[in-house]
Scaffold this motif. Structure first.
Motif, PDB file in Angstrom:
ATOM      1  N   ILE A  81      46.108  55.444  38.257  1.00 21.36           N
ATOM      2  CA  ILE A  81      45.960  55.791  36.847  1.00 21.36           C
ATOM      3  C   ILE A  81      46.707  54.820  35.939  1.00 21.36           C
ATOM      4  O   ILE A  81      46.213  54.450  34.863  1.00 21.36           O
ATOM      5  N   GLU A  82      47.881  54.351  36.358  1.00 19.81           N
ATOM      6  CA  GLU A  82      48.614  53.388  35.527  1.00 19.81           C
ATOM      7  C   GLU A  82      47.837  52.088  35.387  1.00 19.81           C
ATOM      8  O   GLU A  82      47.778  51.489  34.307  1.00 19.81           O
ATOM      9  N   ARG A  83      47.239  51.647  36.480  1.00 19.83           N
ATOM     10  CA  ARG A  83      46.450  50.419  36.448  1.00 19.83           C
ATOM     11  C   ARG A  83      45.194  50.600  35.606  1.00 19.83           C
ATOM     12  O   ARG A  83      44.804  49.705  34.844  1.00 19.83           O
ATOM     13  N   ALA A  84      44.542  51.758  35.701  1.00 20.66           N
ATOM     14  CA  ALA A  84      43.344  52.024  34.903  1.00 20.66           C
ATOM     15  C   ALA A  84      43.648  51.977  33.417  1.00 20.66           C
ATOM     16  O   ALA A  84      42.879  51.415  32.625  1.00 20.66           O
ATOM     17  N   LEU A 130      37.120  53.887  37.001  1.00 15.87           N
ATOM     18  CA  LEU A 130      37.025  53.137  35.754  1.00 15.87           C
ATOM     19  C   LEU A 130      35.563  52.796  35.498  1.00 15.87           C
ATOM     20  O   LEU A 130      34.948  52.030  36.251  1.00 15.87           O
ATOM     21  N   HIS A 131      34.975  53.396  34.455  1.00 16.49           N
ATOM     22  CA  HIS A 131      33.587  53.126  34.086  1.00 16.49           C
ATOM     23  C   HIS A 131      33.573  52.147  32.912  1.00 16.49           C
ATOM     24  O   HIS A 131      34.095  52.458  31.835  1.00 16.49           O
ATOM     25  N   LEU A 132      32.983  50.994  33.128  1.00 14.17           N
ATOM     26  CA  LEU A 132      32.914  49.962  32.101  1.00 14.17           C
ATOM     27  C   LEU A 132      31.517  49.963  31.499  1.00 14.17           C
ATOM     28  O   LEU A 132      30.532  49.758  32.218  1.00 14.17           O
ATOM     29  N   GLY A 133      31.436  50.226  30.202  1.00 13.64           N
ATOM     30  CA  GLY A 133      30.143  50.290  29.533  1.00 13.64           C
ATOM     31  C   GLY A 133      29.490  48.930  29.455  1.00 13.64           C
ATOM     32  O   GLY A 133      29.996  48.030  28.782  1.00 13.64           O
ATOM     33  N   LEU A 134      28.357  48.785  30.128  1.00 16.17           N
ATOM     34  CA  LEU A 134      27.681  47.498  30.236  1.00 16.17           C
ATOM     35  C   LEU A 134      26.217  47.674  29.878  1.00 16.17           C
ATOM     36  O   LEU A 134      25.508  48.466  30.508  1.00 16.17           O
ATOM     37  N   ALA A 135      25.745  46.954  28.869  1.00 14.11           N
ATOM     38  CA  ALA A 135      24.345  47.049  28.471  1.00 14.11           C
ATOM     39  C   ALA A 135      23.459  46.471  29.555  1.00 14.11           C
ATOM     40  O   ALA A 135      23.649  45.342  29.998  1.00 14.11           O
TER      41      ALA A 135
END
Length: 523
Positions: A496-499, A480-485
């Motif tokens: 995958i279900e949790r993601a 899971l890649h979370l876009g963070l400035a």
């Protein structure tokens, strides 16, 4: 999210007249600082040249050639520094700040106020002796792209910081906050959140083992050949010395040899500890973190003093970390992941050596919270745990093949042992890789020997990406890649279900937020 109109970086038709009327030079003492700084780089070569001539007994050559050459180099150096200073000006307009520089070829750079994340002040030792400060305009585009002015007086630096911040806030519609200083006034003080006295610095320095002094000595050894007249890097020289000393050294017996080895290790530890202690005192001297009307103000440094203000609403995430030894004593560090830059990096250290009960108030002041005792933690997939163990073991197993072919028989157990150990570590550390999400934040933790934690508010995230490689697709997990400035936030091995559920929750938080109201409330 509300945005301001883009301001061109090229001045308009009347920009030339404005620059002519309002252009300012940096402080007149700046060229002296530059000249001395460049001159310091010539000290060692000039000293070596002088020593070589004196060693050969040619004193007249030193008087007739070296001394005039030194005077010429110094004169040219200061002349060039003066020309650079005289041709560098800065102009603070209504929309941007412009810097014109260059002796032979001219260059002009203009940065709109809306692109400036913050303005920080830095004082290295030499400028401090002249009462000067370097003003850095942090744009968030990377350390190499940021704008700086070297050097201004302390008063002018403070004034310029106030003016730029006010005009930036006016452009972006931000509210400076009650109690903010007027242009020309000193940076307002605030409530102290964290500070380190000399005793804390001493304890901190005990954990900061460093061998940087040996790197400096290795660099200085490059000049030793000229002084002593031998080639230190000649392997035949050292081989002959070892052979000549082998009989003398062996005469002391095994006990004396072991004692000598232990003494060498002790000296190494003492030098590394002393180096770490010195670096800690130089970097963190008078460390103070305050919460002001404009955000978080951090001041530190003995020889190089820095004064950085981080607006609270620009704090994107938090990182709480530690190291192997200090973790056993309960010491951690806290960093703000911010849009602005801090010495080329986007992580501002706001508590470099603190207990968790000292970190908690800082976290709360930034609008975050530490995970609760009953937090709903989710670990990575068990299939991810097995795959990680197999991959780690396979790497060392492949190394064992050439070792078995070319190395002595006693070397083969080494990669095999490492293969088993790496697999065991991967299996055991799996339980410490976990994440949780609540109504406001998403948090991830990893590591057993030195736990690391990252926290981000859901509304601060820009994107959510589910990444799956060939193995992950077949095994049913993802990263899971979370876009963070200003930073990176990734959670590997998530089922995958949790993601999918986490992505849905984060996107709902983003889409339901009016960011214009959010920024106004946080400013």
């Amino acid at each position: 999210m509300s945005t301001s109109p883009t301001v061109p970086s090229v001045t308009r038709a009347q920009g030339g007249a404005e620059a002519a009327d309002n252009a300012r030079h940096t402080d007149a003492k700046s060229f002296l600082v530059r000249g001395v700084s460049i001159l310091s780089q010539l000290v060692i070569p000039l000293a070596i040249a002088s020593f070589t001539i004196l060693r050969d007994g040619d004193f007249l050559s030193l008087i007739w050639f070296v001394v005039p050459a030194i005077a010429l180099v110094v004169g040219i150096n200061f002349l060039f520094a003066y020309l650079q200073w005289s041709r560098l000006t800065y102009t603070v307009g209504e929309q941007d700040i412009r810097v014109d520089s260059g002796v032979l070829s001219r260059a002009a750079r203009s940065v709109p106020f809306e692109r400036i994340q913050d303005v920080s002040l830095e004082q290295k030792l030499l400028p401090r002796l002249f009462g000067l400060v370097e003003v850095k305009f942090e744009t968030g585009a990377g350390g190499g792209e940021d704008l700086s002015l070297t050097y201004l007086s302390n008063e002018e630096g403070e004034r310029l910081r106030r003016v730029v911040r006010e005009r930036r806030d006016a452009q972006s519609g931000e509210v400076a906050g009650a109690g903010a200083a007027e242009a020309g006034e000193a940076e307002p003080t605030g409530d102290a959140l964290f500070a380190m006295d000399q005793r804390r610095l001493f304890v901190f320095g005990m954990f900061e083992f460093s061998l940087a002094v040996f790197a400096v000595l290795a660099g200085l050894l490059q000049y030793v050949d000229t002084f002593i007249g031998i080639e230190l890097w000649d392997p035949d020289l050292w081989q002959g010395w070892i052979e000549s000393q082998s009989s003398w050294f062996s005469s002391f017996g095994f006990v004396a040899q072991a004692a000598g080895a232990v003494a060498g290790i002790v000296v190494l530890l003492l030098v590394g500890s002393a180096t770490g202690m010195v670096r800690t005192f130089l970097r963190e001297w008078e460390f103070l973190l305050e919460k002001t009307a404009r955000g978080f103000r951090r001041r530190r440094g003995l020889l190089t003093k820095t004064d950085v203000v981080m607006p609270a609403h620009r704090v994107q995430a938090l990182q709480i970390g530690t190291r192997l030894v200090r973790y056993r004593f309960g010491w951690h560090n806290l960093k703000f992941v911010s849009l602005a830059q801090d010495a080329g990096a986007s992580n501002h250290v706001v508590a470099p050596f603190a207990k968790m009960d000292e970190i908690d108030p800082i976290v709360a002041a930034a609008g975050f919270h530490l995970p609760e005792a009953k937090a709903d933690w989710h670990r990575a997939s068990k299939k991810y745990r097995l795959d990680s163990a197999v991959i780690d073991a396979a790497i060392f197993s492949l190394v064992a093949i050439p070792v078995a072919i070319f190395a002595p028989p006693w070397a083969l157990p080494i990669p095999l042992f490492l293969a088993v150990a790496s697999a065991a570590i991967a299996v055991y550390s799996w339980q410490f890789h976990r994440h949780t999400i609540d109504g406001k934040q998403i948090m991830a933790q990893s590591g057993y020997f030195a736990p690391q934690m990252q926290l981000s508010r859901r509304v601060k995230l820009h994107t959510v990406e589910i990444s799956r490689g060939p193995i992950a697709q077949r095994r049913g997990y993802a990263t899971l890649h979370l876009g963070l400035a200003g930073g990176e936030f990734s959670i590997p091995g998530v089922p995958i279900e949790r993601a999918i559920a986490v992505r849905k929750a984060v996107l709902e938080s983003i889409s339901a937020t009016d960011f214009s109201k959010l920024e106004s409330a946080e400013s």
